[in-house]
Write a protein that holds these residues in place. Sequence first.
Motif, short mmCIF file in Angstrom:
data_model
loop_
_atom_site.label_atom_id
_atom_site.label_comp_id
_atom_site.label_asym_id
_atom_site.label_seq_id
_atom_site.Cartn_x
_atom_site.Cartn_y
_atom_site.Cartn_z
N PHE A 50 0.85 -1.19 0.00
CA PHE A 50 0.00 0.00 0.00
C PHE A 50 0.89 1.24 0.00
O PHE A 50 1.78 1.37 0.84
CB PHE A 50 -0.90 0.01 1.24
CG PHE A 50 -2.04 -0.97 1.16
CD1 PHE A 50 -3.32 -0.55 0.83
CD2 PHE A 50 -1.83 -2.32 1.41
CE1 PHE A 50 -4.36 -1.45 0.74
CE2 PHE A 50 -2.87 -3.24 1.33
CZ PHE A 50 -4.15 -2.78 1.00
N PRO A 101 0.34 5.08 0.30
CA PRO A 101 -0.57 6.19 0.55
C PRO A 101 0.00 7.52 0.05
O PRO A 101 1.16 7.60 -0.36
CB PRO A 101 -0.69 6.20 2.07
CG PRO A 101 0.65 5.70 2.53
CD PRO A 101 1.06 4.65 1.50
N GLU A 143 -5.30 7.58 6.01
CA GLU A 143 -4.78 6.53 5.14
C GLU A 143 -4.11 5.41 5.93
O GLU A 143 -4.03 4.27 5.45
CB GLU A 143 -3.83 7.15 4.10
CG GLU A 143 -4.58 8.13 3.21
CD GLU A 143 -3.99 8.29 1.84
OE1 GLU A 143 -2.85 7.86 1.62
OE2 GLU A 143 -4.69 8.86 0.98
N LYS A 144 -3.67 5.70 7.12
CA LYS A 144 -3.16 4.64 8.00
C LYS A 144 -4.27 3.64 8.32
O LYS A 144 -4.06 2.42 8.31
CB LYS A 144 -2.60 5.25 9.28
CG LYS A 144 -2.10 4.24 10.30
CD LYS A 144 -0.88 3.48 9.81
CE LYS A 144 0.33 4.38 9.75
NZ LYS A 144 1.56 3.65 9.38
N ASP A 169 -4.92 1.56 5.08
CA ASP A 169 -3.86 0.62 4.76
C ASP A 169 -3.78 -0.53 5.76
O ASP A 169 -3.57 -1.68 5.39
CB ASP A 169 -2.52 1.35 4.68
CG ASP A 169 -2.48 2.37 3.55
OD1 ASP A 169 -3.41 2.37 2.73
OD2 ASP A 169 -1.54 3.18 3.50
N GLU A 170 -3.94 -0.22 7.03
CA GLU A 170 -3.88 -1.28 8.04
C GLU A 170 -5.02 -2.29 7.85
O GLU A 170 -4.83 -3.49 8.06
CB GLU A 170 -3.92 -0.67 9.44
CG GLU A 170 -2.61 0.03 9.82
CD GLU A 170 -2.64 0.62 11.22
OE1 GLU A 170 -3.74 0.66 11.82
OE2 GLU A 170 -1.58 1.05 11.69
N GLY A 221 -6.40 -3.01 4.95
CA GLY A 221 -6.04 -3.79 3.77
C GLY A 221 -4.98 -4.84 4.07
O GLY A 221 -5.04 -5.96 3.55
N ILE A 222 -4.03 -4.48 4.91
CA ILE A 222 -2.99 -5.43 5.30
C ILE A 222 -3.58 -6.58 6.11
O ILE A 222 -3.24 -7.76 5.92
CB ILE A 222 -1.89 -4.69 6.09
CG1 ILE A 222 -1.14 -3.73 5.16
CG2 ILE A 222 -0.93 -5.68 6.73
CD1 ILE A 222 -0.24 -2.75 5.89
N GLY A 243 0.87 -8.04 3.46
CA GLY A 243 0.80 -6.66 3.00
C GLY A 243 1.72 -5.78 3.80
O GLY A 243 2.12 -6.12 4.93
N GLU A 292 2.86 -1.27 4.23
CA GLU A 292 2.64 0.12 3.85
C GLU A 292 3.99 0.81 3.72
O GLU A 292 4.83 0.73 4.61
CB GLU A 292 1.80 0.84 4.92
CG GLU A 292 1.52 2.31 4.56
CD GLU A 292 0.92 3.08 5.73
OE1 GLU A 292 -0.12 3.73 5.55
OE2 GLU A 292 1.52 3.04 6.83
N GLY A 309 -10.04 0.01 2.66
CA GLY A 309 -8.80 -0.76 2.58
C GLY A 309 -9.05 -2.24 2.40
O GLY A 309 -8.34 -2.92 1.64
N SER A 352 -7.85 -4.45 -0.89
CA SER A 352 -7.00 -5.62 -0.73
C SER A 352 -7.57 -6.82 -1.47
O SER A 352 -6.84 -7.53 -2.21
CB SER A 352 -6.85 -5.94 0.77
OG SER A 352 -5.94 -6.99 0.99
#
Length: 361
Positions: A63, A65, A73-74, A77-78, A80-81, A91, A93, A304, A308
Motif C-alpha cells: 500500500f 498512501p 490513510e493509515k 492501509d492497516e 487492507g494489510i 501486505g 505500507e 482498505g 486488498s
Amino acid sequence: MMLRNAAGRRAVATAATAVSLALALTACSGTTKNSEESGSGKAGSSAKADPDAPLKKGLKLAFLPKQINNPYEKIVDEAGIAAAKEYGGTGKEVGPSDANASSQVSYINTLIQQRQDAILIAANDPNAVCGPLKQAMKKDIKVVAYDSDTAKDCRQLFINQAGSEEIGRSLVQHLGEQIGHKGKIAILSATQNATNQNTWIEFMKEELKLPAYKDMELVKVAYGDDADQKSFQQTQGLMQAYPDLKGIISPTTVGIAAAARYLSDSSYKGKVVLNGLGTPNQMRKYVKDGTVEQFSLWNPQELGYLGSYAAAALASGQITGAEGEKFKAGKLGEYTIGKDGEVILGDPTVFDSENIDTFDF
C-alpha cells in the motif's frame, strides 16, 4: 443525492453507478484500451478472467498512501494489510512523508524491484506516477488505485469511496442548509493536484450554480497540502481575509481537523460553519464542544479491505478490470466492476452528535 445517516447506511454496496465520481471521473480510469503489453492485465489485453480461480496463497501487496503519516490513510492501509492475512497473503505500507506530486515515484520503483504482486496507490498526482506504474504492469504487477485515482491507463482498478458527484454536491447541500443558503464560503483542500479533491470541488462548483445558492459566494479555494500546520494556517488566513465568512468545506480529513482546531479556540466558534470529510475519532471533541455540527465520511477500514481483495482477485486471475466483471470481497460480499475499472465502496455516513459515539475509527 444527500448522504444517508448511519442508521440507513448500507453495510455492503455492490458497485458502480453511472455518474460517479471522484477520485474517479474522466480521469478515473480504466480498462477500455488495448494494452501494448500482454502482461499488463488490463481489459482489452490478451488476459482472460477466470472467475472460478481460487485466490492465490502467498500474494505480496504493498500500500502506497499519499503520505505515510496521514491518519486516515493509515486506517485504510492497516485494514487492507489485515485483509491480506485472511486469504493467505501479506501486505505492507510504504510511502513518503510529504504529499508532493512526484514523491511516490521512487517507492513505486522499489516495489517493482521487490516483485510485489500488487501495488495499491492513493495518488498525489494523476499523471506523475504513471510512468513507473506502467512499468509495473508490464512486469505483471497489478495496480489498484484507491482514495485518489491515477490517469485511467495507469492502473487496472480504481476503488472509489463513494460517487464523486454525490460527495461534492452533498457537501454543498449540507453547508447551504446550515447557513441558510446565504453568505460567503471557502473550501480548504489538500494539494492542488489531488485527483479526488479536484473532482469533488468541480461538483461543488456545479452545485453552487443552481438557483438555490444564488446568495452564496465561493470566495476562495485554499490548499493545506494535507499538512496539519499548513491547513491550520490556511484556515487562519481565510478568516483574516474574509472576516464575514459564513462557512468552510474541507473535503480532507487532515484539513477539517486542523480547521476545527483553529475555529474552536477563536472568536469564530459557533459563527462559522465547518463541514467536510473527517473521521469520528478526529472530530468527536469538536462536535461535542459545538465547533462542528456535522461532517461525513465512508468507513476507511472497509475501503482498505475492499482494495486488498480487489488486488488479490486481479493477481489471482479472477478478474482483469473489465466492466461487468464480479469478485467477492470477503465479508463485504460481491462487487461489480463499473465503467473505466471503477469499483464503488458504497454510501458515505453523516456524523453528528447523535451518532458519533457509535463509531471508533
